[in-house]
Design an enzyme around this catalytic site. Structure first.
Site, PDB file in Angstrom:
ATOM      1  N   ASP A 285     -84.260  19.069 -46.478  1.00 27.25           N
ATOM      2  CA  ASP A 285     -84.279  18.582 -47.863  1.00 27.25           C
ATOM      3  C   ASP A 285     -83.196  17.525 -48.074  1.00 27.25           C
ATOM      4  O   ASP A 285     -83.416  16.506 -48.736  1.00 27.25           O
ATOM      5  CB  ASP A 285     -84.038  19.741 -48.842  1.00 27.25           C
ATOM      6  CG  ASP A 285     -85.108  20.822 -48.773  1.00 27.25           C
ATOM      7  OD1 ASP A 285     -86.185  20.542 -48.224  1.00 27.25           O
ATOM      8  OD2 ASP A 285     -84.860  21.930 -49.263  1.00 27.25           O
TER       9      ASP A 285
ATOM     10  N   GLU B 194     -92.806  20.265 -36.125  1.00 22.85           N
ATOM     11  CA  GLU B 194     -93.908  19.720 -36.927  1.00 22.85           C
ATOM     12  C   GLU B 194     -94.629  18.592 -36.190  1.00 22.85           C
ATOM     13  O   GLU B 194     -95.852  18.455 -36.296  1.00 22.85           O
ATOM     14  CB  GLU B 194     -93.370  19.227 -38.276  1.00 22.85           C
ATOM     15  CG  GLU B 194     -92.931  20.367 -39.188  1.00 22.85           C
ATOM     16  CD  GLU B 194     -91.934  19.938 -40.256  1.00 22.85           C
ATOM     17  OE1 GLU B 194     -91.598  20.790 -41.101  1.00 22.85           O
ATOM     18  OE2 GLU B 194     -91.479  18.778 -40.227  1.00 22.85           O
TER      19      GLU B 194
END
Length: 325
Positions: free
Chosen positions: A273, A205
């Site tokens: 997460d 990312e």
């Protein structure tokens, strides 16, 4: 560490982002299909789990804090199933908005002999329209007005729930109320999270978001990219997850790489997460960024030992931290 974990119990964490249902087909493979050169899965078990931003909520809940989700789902049967999973888990659905205009995101994983063989995504990634964004923002502000919020997590999966307008409005309100903001980004809104407390991309990312080739083996490459990102976002902290290399953390207090713990990796699904949930709670509980990164790094590694998306065990994490620190 036990004192820190006890502080988690009184925290309320608002999670804004893309929720989804993780559906699993578990089975075994005994033959190849006569119709095409593909394996035939004999299904033994079907299972639905909460995923995406909802899995972040499960991790927050597992660590003892109270998660509050703000997101959108469809008015379809999958949306009904999602709400049933929320209820079964004891999670509040007051921050969820149901829309006729979009389906509930479902990721179906086909697993044979404990190995993921195929994933099927049923979804839309269209950004919310302006009126829908305003409805979601109103829900966020309503929850912020009703109770004390200790941290806000943006859990962005590029499925459209988070828009630039939503980000700027929520971050501005969070600053006004002195609430920390933590981001797990994706590509679309990557440089829209101006002024957040902690920005946590993974290496892929980071490369895609900045459009630069970051070589972790080249001295200074990662640090240069993090400085660039921190300046563009004006964020207090940048934390980059590096898979088997661990995590990189940078703030006004310095920078360091925290190595990963050696583990038998079964599945990396959902590790991000767990990292973002753990980091948010540590910061909200008053921990410094370097200890926060170390604990989040350890938590992310622990969930990788399991097949499928699972939330962190508070007891297991505490035991591992006692050994590591």
């Amino acid at each position: 560490m036990k004192d820190l974990f006890n502080r988690f119990d009184g925290l309320n964490i608002l999670i804004i982002g893309d929720v989804m249902m993780d559906s699993y087909l578990w089975g075994s493979v005994e033959r190849i299909s006569p119709e095409a050169p593909v394996p035939v899965i004999s299904v033994k078990k079907k299972e639905n789990r909460l995923g995406g931003a909802a899995n972040v909520a499960l991790n927050v809940q597992s660590l003892g804090a109270t998660p509050l989700i703000c997101s959108v789902i469809g008015t379809d049967s999958e949306g009904d199933s999602f709400l049933q999973l929320m209820e079964a888990q004891g999670l509040s659905s007051e921050g969820l908005i149901r829309l006729d205009s979009r389906p509930t995101t479902v990721k179906t994983r086909v697993i044979g002999h404990n190995q993921q063989m195929l994933r099927i995504d049923a979804e839309t990634d269209d950004a919310l329209m302006v009126p829908e964004t305003q409805t979601l923002l109103s829900k966020v502000l309503e929850i912020m007005n009703k109770q004390k919020i200790d941290a806000i997590i943006f859990e962005d999966y590029d499925k459209g729930a988070i828009t630039e307008e939503l980000i700027s409005s929520v971050v501005s309100e969070a600053k006004r109320r002195n609430i920390i903001t933590v981001v797990d980004p994706k590509k679309r809104n990557f440089l829209s999270y101006k002024g957040v407390t902690l920005f946590k991309p993974n290496l892929k990312e980071l490369r895609e978001g900045l459009k630069v080739d970051v070589n972790t083996a080249k001295a200074g490459d990662l640090e240069k990219a993090a400085v660039n990102l921190r300046e563009q976002l004006n964020s207090r902290m940048i934390m980059v997850t590096l898979s088997e290399l661990g995590v990189f953390i940078m703030s006004e207090n310095g920078q360091r790489i925290i190595p990963a713990h050696i583990r038998k990796i079964a599945d990396v699904s959902g590790a991000g997460d767990t990292v973002i949930a753990t980091a948010s709670l540590c910061l909200a509980a008053g921990l410094d960024e370097f200890k926060t990164a170390a604990i989040a790094n350890l938590a992310g590694g622990l969930v990788c030992e399991h097949v499928g998306v699972v939330s962190i065990s508070k007891e297991r994490l505490l035991k591992e931290l006692d050994k590591a620190f």
